[in-house]
Write a protein that holds these residues in place. Structure first.
Motif, mmCIF file in Angstrom:
data_model
loop_
_atom_site.group_PDB
_atom_site.id
_atom_site.type_symbol
_atom_site.label_atom_id
_atom_site.label_comp_id
_atom_site.label_asym_id
_atom_site.label_seq_id
_atom_site.Cartn_x
_atom_site.Cartn_y
_atom_site.Cartn_z
ATOM 1 N N GLU A 192 0.835 -1.122 0.052
ATOM 2 C CA GLU A 192 -0.206 0.271 -0.666
ATOM 3 C C GLU A 192 0.318 1.484 -0.467
ATOM 4 O OE1 GLU A 192 -3.483 1.862 2.458
ATOM 5 O OE2 GLU A 192 -2.149 0.187 3.227
ATOM 6 N N ASN A 193 1.972 1.394 0.444
ATOM 7 C CA ASN A 193 2.701 2.562 0.769
ATOM 8 C C ASN A 193 3.821 1.902 0.414
ATOM 9 O OD1 ASN A 193 0.947 4.296 1.873
ATOM 10 N ND2 ASN A 193 1.598 2.838 3.132
ATOM 11 N N PRO A 194 4.764 1.657 -1.194
ATOM 12 C CA PRO A 194 5.664 0.454 -1.052
ATOM 13 C C PRO A 194 7.233 1.433 -1.299
ATOM 14 C CG PRO A 194 4.678 1.481 -3.088
ATOM 15 C CD PRO A 194 3.738 1.731 -2.066
ATOM 16 N N GLU A 195 6.584 3.323 -1.305
ATOM 17 C CA GLU A 195 7.958 4.321 -0.505
ATOM 18 C C GLU A 195 8.942 3.986 0.793
ATOM 19 O OE1 GLU A 195 4.037 5.985 0.868
ATOM 20 O OE2 GLU A 195 4.598 4.312 -1.023
ATOM 21 N N PHE A 196 8.623 3.267 1.542
ATOM 22 C CA PHE A 196 8.812 2.351 2.727
ATOM 23 C C PHE A 196 10.317 1.824 2.347
ATOM 24 C CE2 PHE A 196 5.293 4.582 4.799
ATOM 25 C CZ PHE A 196 5.602 5.028 5.582
ATOM 26 N N LEU A 197 9.907 0.893 1.225
ATOM 27 C CA LEU A 197 10.598 -0.252 0.638
ATOM 28 C C LEU A 197 12.746 0.502 0.899
ATOM 29 C CD1 LEU A 197 8.666 -1.932 -0.958
ATOM 30 C CD2 LEU A 197 9.285 -2.581 1.216
ATOM 31 N N TRP A 198 12.103 1.747 0.035
ATOM 32 C CA TRP A 198 13.464 2.163 0.301
ATOM 33 C C TRP A 198 14.643 2.154 1.464
ATOM 34 C CZ3 TRP A 198 15.245 3.261 -4.644
ATOM 35 C CH2 TRP A 198 14.967 3.267 -5.291
ATOM 36 N N LEU A 199 13.931 2.079 2.327
ATOM 37 C CA LEU A 199 14.418 1.658 3.668
ATOM 38 C C LEU A 199 15.144 0.320 4.080
ATOM 39 C CD1 LEU A 199 11.983 3.655 5.779
ATOM 40 C CD2 LEU A 199 13.878 5.066 4.692
ATOM 41 N N ALA A 200 14.253 0.101 3.223
ATOM 42 C CA ALA A 200 15.291 -1.757 3.485
ATOM 43 C C ALA A 200 16.321 -1.132 3.592
ATOM 44 C CB ALA A 200 14.941 -2.022 2.180
ATOM 45 N N PRO A 201 17.599 -1.028 3.337
ATOM 46 C CA PRO A 201 18.740 -1.223 3.374
ATOM 47 C C PRO A 201 19.351 -0.937 5.132
ATOM 48 C CG PRO A 201 18.781 0.593 1.305
ATOM 49 C CD PRO A 201 17.257 0.050 2.040
ATOM 50 N N LEU A 202 18.718 0.123 5.486
ATOM 51 C CA LEU A 202 18.842 0.534 7.085
ATOM 52 C C LEU A 202 18.916 -1.006 7.759
ATOM 53 C CD1 LEU A 202 18.939 2.954 8.963
ATOM 54 C CD2 LEU A 202 16.390 2.469 9.191
ATOM 55 N N ALA A 203 18.286 -1.795 7.235
ATOM 56 C CA ALA A 203 18.129 -3.723 7.784
ATOM 57 C C ALA A 203 20.668 -3.290 8.366
ATOM 58 C CB ALA A 203 17.364 -4.394 7.748
ATOM 59 N N LEU A 204 20.423 -3.452 7.435
ATOM 60 C CA LEU A 204 21.698 -3.765 6.919
ATOM 61 C C LEU A 204 22.845 -2.678 7.737
ATOM 62 C CD1 LEU A 204 22.833 -4.258 2.876
ATOM 63 C CD2 LEU A 204 22.003 -6.191 4.950
ATOM 64 N N PHE A 205 22.876 -1.490 8.260
ATOM 65 C CA PHE A 205 23.184 -0.794 8.814
ATOM 66 C C PHE A 205 22.979 -0.741 10.101
ATOM 67 C CE2 PHE A 205 23.001 3.242 11.256
ATOM 68 C CZ PHE A 205 24.307 3.201 11.618
ATOM 69 N N VAL A 206 22.030 -1.441 11.177
ATOM 70 C CA VAL A 206 21.474 -1.761 11.964
ATOM 71 C C VAL A 206 22.227 -3.014 12.231
ATOM 72 C CG1 VAL A 206 19.575 -3.618 13.735
ATOM 73 C CG2 VAL A 206 19.492 -1.056 12.091
ATOM 74 N N ALA A 207 22.478 -3.963 11.557
ATOM 75 C CA ALA A 207 23.060 -5.405 11.480
ATOM 76 C C ALA A 207 24.690 -4.497 11.617
ATOM 77 C CB ALA A 207 22.172 -5.730 10.658
#
Length: 359
Positions: free
Chosen positions: A13-28
């Motif tokens: 519904e809000n695909p623009e949030f998927l641009w934040l997916a690389p944030l998961a790599l930074f957190v790890a």
């Protein structure tokens, strides 16, 4: 955004949030590189490097679980959902108000609904035709009507004074129950106020969201309520009755198409000249109302003619086949958020038990 799969089509519904997916790599990465608390001990010879699965899991598990939790939270914000391919909701239809005459003459049982069967009242025939028009089904002559579940339909009943007996609704079964309870009026309510009934219906349609707004007026008489016959109870002396053409002009200005159905038939043989003139003048007034608003006028004194009128209206006001079909969606954002919470709690618990380390 859409993802094709064997089970159907997954979308966000809000695909623009998927641009934040690389944030998961930074957190790890950050969690793996963070500084850990040290423990002072006099002799650390016994705590030398001890490679093994537990040490590897302790070193890599925490960052992996937290990175996965972050990714799940990002996906939850994007709003994953899958359509219900079985249950389809109709596209948005038209806004429709039916203005139905309930004056005393509508109780006359002179309408042949089914050939060979006893005639029914004009009001009963109007009810049956309306149900077929909206709910669909087979007419007495075998002609099938398609249902119109997407139309928001209201009902205005009128004699001397109009009344909105059912506001516009998609629940047509409620409207049918209200229509079944209507009875012909007489006494103080005697009369046919077509002008005000049109105005009342137009007011209801003016508040509708639909682009297409349609009014169907069915009457067996002519407008016979004068301005001096009806007054505003709260403002004595203020006229509030409109003539049919005045109400039709209001409808035309607001883009409301009016279809009129004259169920009164021809004047009886031997009727006084003034009654004959009044009957034909009333018929002409209904025709003028329809023409002024871009609609059409019909004459229907039998069940077949009444159904033919509704059938033509149904074809003229058919929902655009190109309109999109809206489906229900199964949302998965709550599951993603719940899974992220479980991963964070698991990582926290493992860090203090099986993955506990000393540096």
């Amino acid at each position: 955004m859409h993802l094709e799969g064997m089970a159907g089509e997954l979308s966000f519904e809000n695909p623009e949030f998927l641009w934040l997916a690389p944030l998961a790599l930074f957190v790890a990465w950050w969690w793996g590189r963070r500084s850990r608390p040290a423990l002072r001990f006099s002799d650390v010879s016994r705590f030398g490097p001890r490679p093994g699965r537990r040490a590897t899991a302790a070193r890599r598990g925490g960052p992996a679980l937290r990175g996965a939790a972050c990714l799940l939270l990002v996906v939850a914000c994007a709003g994953p959902r899958r359509p219900d391919l079985v249950t389809q909701l109709p596209a948005k239809g038209i806004a429709l108000v039916v203005a139905l005459d309930v004056s005393g003459s509508m109780g006359a049982e002179d309408v042949v609904w089914t050939p060979g069967a006893p005639p029914v009242s004009r009001l009963e025939a109007a009810r049956r035709a309306l149900k077929l028009f909206l709910a669909g089904g087979a007419a007495p002559d075998g002609t099938a009507f398609d249902p119109r579940p997407g139309d928001a339909v209201g009902l205005v009943a009128f004699a001397a004074v109009p009344e909105t007996v059912c506001p516009a609704t998609l629940n047509h079964s409620v409207l049918f129950k209200v229509a079944d309870a209507l009875q012909p009026k007489g006494g103080a309510d005697a009369g046919t106020n077509i002008g005000d009934s049109l105005a009342e219906a137009v007011i209801r349609l003016d508040a509708a969201d639909q682009k297409s707004r349609v009014l169907i007026l069915l009457s067996d008489g002519e407008h016979n309520i004068l301005k001096e016959d009806v007054r505003d109870a709260q403002r004595p002396g203020i006229d509030r009755t409109l003539k049919p053409r005045e109400a039709a002009q209001l409808a035309a200005n607001l883009g409301v198409r009016v279809y009129t159905i004259d169920a009164g038939g021809d004047p009886p043989f031997g009727a006084p000249p003034d009654a004959v003139a009044q009957r034909f003048a009333g018929r002409k007034a209904l025709k003028d109302v329809a023409e002024m608003t871009g609609g059409k006028s019909f004459q229907a004194t039998s069940g077949a003619e009444l159904l033919a009128a509704y059938r033509e209206i149904s074809l003229l006001e058919k929902t655009d086949d190109r309109a999109p079909i809206y489906r229900r969606y199964f949302d998965y954002y709550a599951w993603c958020a719940g899974a992220a919470l479980v991963l964070l709690l698991s990582a926290h618990a493992l860090d203090r038990t099986a993955w506990r380390t000393m540096t």
